[in-house]
Write a protein that holds these residues in place. Sequence first.
Motif, PDB file in Angstrom:
ATOM      1  N   SER A  24     -29.551  22.756 -13.943  1.00 52.87           N
ATOM      2  CA  SER A  24     -28.179  23.195 -13.706  1.00 52.87           C
ATOM      3  C   SER A  24     -28.123  24.714 -13.497  1.00 52.87           C
ATOM      4  N   LEU A  25     -28.954  25.468 -14.200  1.00 55.09           N
ATOM      5  CA  LEU A  25     -29.004  26.910 -13.993  1.00 55.09           C
ATOM      6  C   LEU A  25     -29.550  27.218 -12.602  1.00 55.09           C
ATOM      7  N   HIS A  26     -30.541  26.455 -12.186  1.00 55.63           N
ATOM      8  CA  HIS A  26     -31.116  26.657 -10.857  1.00 55.63           C
ATOM      9  C   HIS A  26     -30.057  26.400  -9.779  1.00 55.63           C
ATOM     10  N   GLU A  27     -29.258  25.366  -9.955  1.00 55.58           N
ATOM     11  CA  GLU A  27     -28.164  25.101  -9.018  1.00 55.58           C
ATOM     12  C   GLU A  27     -27.190  26.282  -9.002  1.00 55.58           C
ATOM     13  N   THR A  28     -26.931  26.840 -10.179  1.00 55.72           N
ATOM     14  CA  THR A  28     -26.045  27.996 -10.283  1.00 55.72           C
ATOM     15  C   THR A  28     -26.620  29.185  -9.515  1.00 55.72           C
ATOM     16  N   VAL A  29     -27.913  29.424  -9.672  1.00 58.25           N
ATOM     17  CA  VAL A  29     -28.570  30.523  -8.972  1.00 58.25           C
ATOM     18  C   VAL A  29     -28.451  30.324  -7.460  1.00 58.25           C
ATOM     19  N   ARG A  30     -28.719  29.121  -7.016  1.00 54.05           N
ATOM     20  CA  ARG A  30     -28.610  28.847  -5.577  1.00 54.05           C
ATOM     21  C   ARG A  30     -27.190  29.074  -5.081  1.00 54.05           C
ATOM     22  N   GLY A  31     -26.213  28.693  -5.890  1.00 51.91           N
ATOM     23  CA  GLY A  31     -24.820  28.908  -5.509  1.00 51.91           C
ATOM     24  C   GLY A  31     -24.495  30.378  -5.348  1.00 51.91           C
ATOM     25  N   LEU A  83     -37.679  30.688 -15.543  1.00 51.23           N
ATOM     26  CA  LEU A  83     -36.922  31.917 -15.315  1.00 51.23           C
ATOM     27  C   LEU A  83     -37.660  32.841 -14.341  1.00 51.23           C
ATOM     28  N   ASP A  84     -38.984  32.849 -14.416  1.00 47.26           N
ATOM     29  CA  ASP A  84     -39.766  33.623 -13.449  1.00 47.26           C
ATOM     30  C   ASP A  84     -39.560  33.076 -12.036  1.00 47.26           C
ATOM     31  N   ALA A  85     -39.518  31.753 -11.903  1.00 47.36           N
ATOM     32  CA  ALA A  85     -39.289  31.138 -10.591  1.00 47.36           C
ATOM     33  C   ALA A  85     -37.906  31.517 -10.060  1.00 47.36           C
ATOM     34  N   PHE A  86     -36.906  31.546 -10.944  1.00 47.81           N
ATOM     35  CA  PHE A  86     -35.560  31.969 -10.535  1.00 47.81           C
ATOM     36  C   PHE A  86     -35.590  33.420 -10.070  1.00 47.81           C
ATOM     37  N   ALA A  87     -36.276  34.260 -10.818  1.00 44.68           N
ATOM     38  CA  ALA A  87     -36.354  35.670 -10.443  1.00 44.68           C
ATOM     39  C   ALA A  87     -37.040  35.826  -9.085  1.00 44.68           C
ATOM     40  N   ASP A  88     -38.062  35.024  -8.836  1.00 38.48           N
ATOM     41  CA  ASP A  88     -38.726  35.076  -7.531  1.00 38.48           C
ATOM     42  C   ASP A  88     -37.773  34.674  -6.415  1.00 38.48           C
ATOM     43  N   GLU A  89     -36.987  33.635  -6.647  1.00 38.65           N
ATOM     44  CA  GLU A  89     -36.030  33.177  -5.643  1.00 38.65           C
ATOM     45  C   GLU A  89     -34.967  34.242  -5.379  1.00 38.65           C
ATOM     46  N   ILE A  90     -34.455  34.830  -6.441  1.00 39.72           N
ATOM     47  CA  ILE A  90     -33.465  35.893  -6.287  1.00 39.72           C
ATOM     48  C   ILE A  90     -34.104  37.105  -5.602  1.00 39.72           C
ATOM     49  N   GLY A  91     -35.328  37.427  -5.980  1.00 39.57           N
ATOM     50  CA  GLY A  91     -36.030  38.548  -5.372  1.00 39.57           C
ATOM     51  C   GLY A  91     -36.195  38.376  -3.870  1.00 39.57           C
ATOM     52  N   ALA A  92     -36.491  37.166  -3.427  1.00 40.74           N
ATOM     53  CA  ALA A  92     -36.626  36.919  -1.989  1.00 40.74           C
ATOM     54  C   ALA A  92     -35.303  37.174  -1.273  1.00 40.74           C
ATOM     55  N   ARG A 113     -35.215  40.310 -11.888  1.00 45.54           N
ATOM     56  CA  ARG A 113     -35.387  39.934 -13.294  1.00 45.54           C
ATOM     57  C   ARG A 113     -34.186  40.389 -14.115  1.00 45.54           C
ATOM     58  N   LEU A 114     -33.675  41.572 -13.831  1.00 48.26           N
ATOM     59  CA  LEU A 114     -32.487  42.071 -14.521  1.00 48.26           C
ATOM     60  C   LEU A 114     -31.314  41.117 -14.305  1.00 48.26           C
ATOM     61  N   LEU A 115     -31.134  40.641 -13.084  1.00 52.36           N
ATOM     62  CA  LEU A 115     -30.025  39.732 -12.790  1.00 52.36           C
ATOM     63  C   LEU A 115     -30.206  38.377 -13.473  1.00 52.36           C
ATOM     64  N   VAL A 116     -31.434  37.863 -13.506  1.00 52.60           N
ATOM     65  CA  VAL A 116     -31.694  36.597 -14.203  1.00 52.60           C
ATOM     66  C   VAL A 116     -31.426  36.769 -15.689  1.00 52.60           C
ATOM     67  N   ASP A 117     -31.929  37.858 -16.261  1.00 53.68           N
ATOM     68  CA  ASP A 117     -31.692  38.113 -17.689  1.00 53.68           C
ATOM     69  C   ASP A 117     -30.198  38.263 -17.968  1.00 53.68           C
ATOM     70  N   HIS A 118     -29.477  38.914 -17.070  1.00 59.40           N
ATOM     71  CA  HIS A 118     -28.035  39.078 -17.244  1.00 59.40           C
ATOM     72  C   HIS A 118     -27.324  37.727 -17.223  1.00 59.40           C
ATOM     73  N   MET A 119     -27.708  36.856 -16.302  1.00 59.39           N
ATOM     74  CA  MET A 119     -27.093  35.524 -16.246  1.00 59.39           C
ATOM     75  C   MET A 119     -27.373  34.748 -17.525  1.00 59.39           C
ATOM     76  N   PHE A 120     -28.596  34.832 -18.019  1.00 58.94           N
ATOM     77  CA  PHE A 120     -28.958  34.132 -19.249  1.00 58.94           C
ATOM     78  C   PHE A 120     -28.174  34.698 -20.431  1.00 58.94           C
ATOM     79  N   MET A 121     -28.064  36.027 -20.487  1.00 59.94           N
ATOM     80  CA  MET A 121     -27.319  36.675 -21.566  1.00 59.94           C
ATOM     81  C   MET A 121     -25.841  36.300 -21.510  1.00 59.94           C
ATOM     82  N   THR A 122     -25.298  36.227 -20.284  1.00 59.64           N
ATOM     83  CA  THR A 122     -23.894  35.850 -20.134  1.00 59.64           C
ATOM     84  C   THR A 122     -23.671  34.422 -20.608  1.00 59.64           C
ATOM     85  N   ALA A 123     -24.579  33.525 -20.251  1.00 56.60           N
ATOM     86  CA  ALA A 123     -24.472  32.141 -20.721  1.00 56.60           C
ATOM     87  C   ALA A 123     -24.520  32.083 -22.245  1.00 56.60           C
TER      88      ALA A 123
END
Length: 159
Positions: A24-31, A83-92, A113-123
Amino acid sequence: MVVGASGAMARQAFARCVEEALASLHETVRGVLASTGDAGRRGDAAVGLVAELVRSRPAHVRFLVRERYGGVPTVREAIAGQLDAFADEIGAALAADPDSAGWGADDVAMLARLLVDHMFMTASACLAASLRGEDWSAVTGTARSQLRLIHLGRLHWPG
């Protein structure tokens, strides 16, 4: 030999649990990556999507928050890998953004990585507010402000 097989099965079961919880987080990242508009709109969309994730899947978020640092090593490693995979996707996606023109791969990866950590912290903050019975407006307002600050810093980063 039996112990080794049991350990491998347990690792696979943990990995499946983490993948299910993070799907579900991955879907959120893609969105968020698919959002159009300016950085403010993308930030608002990101915070809204994360808050909706917590509302719709609180058990998944609770599991991830609890296990990210306090779980057994296999679960921690599975969460970190996702989370590393999410950061890679966001980085691309960030690397292709004109605001990142001239940035090195390390700087793009750091921002991702900062953005992934921020999303996790917000959740995590939304979940904590929910558990205390508090309104989420302070949490989401702070998260939006933090994303604006990150974006302003990004625009002035030497790259």
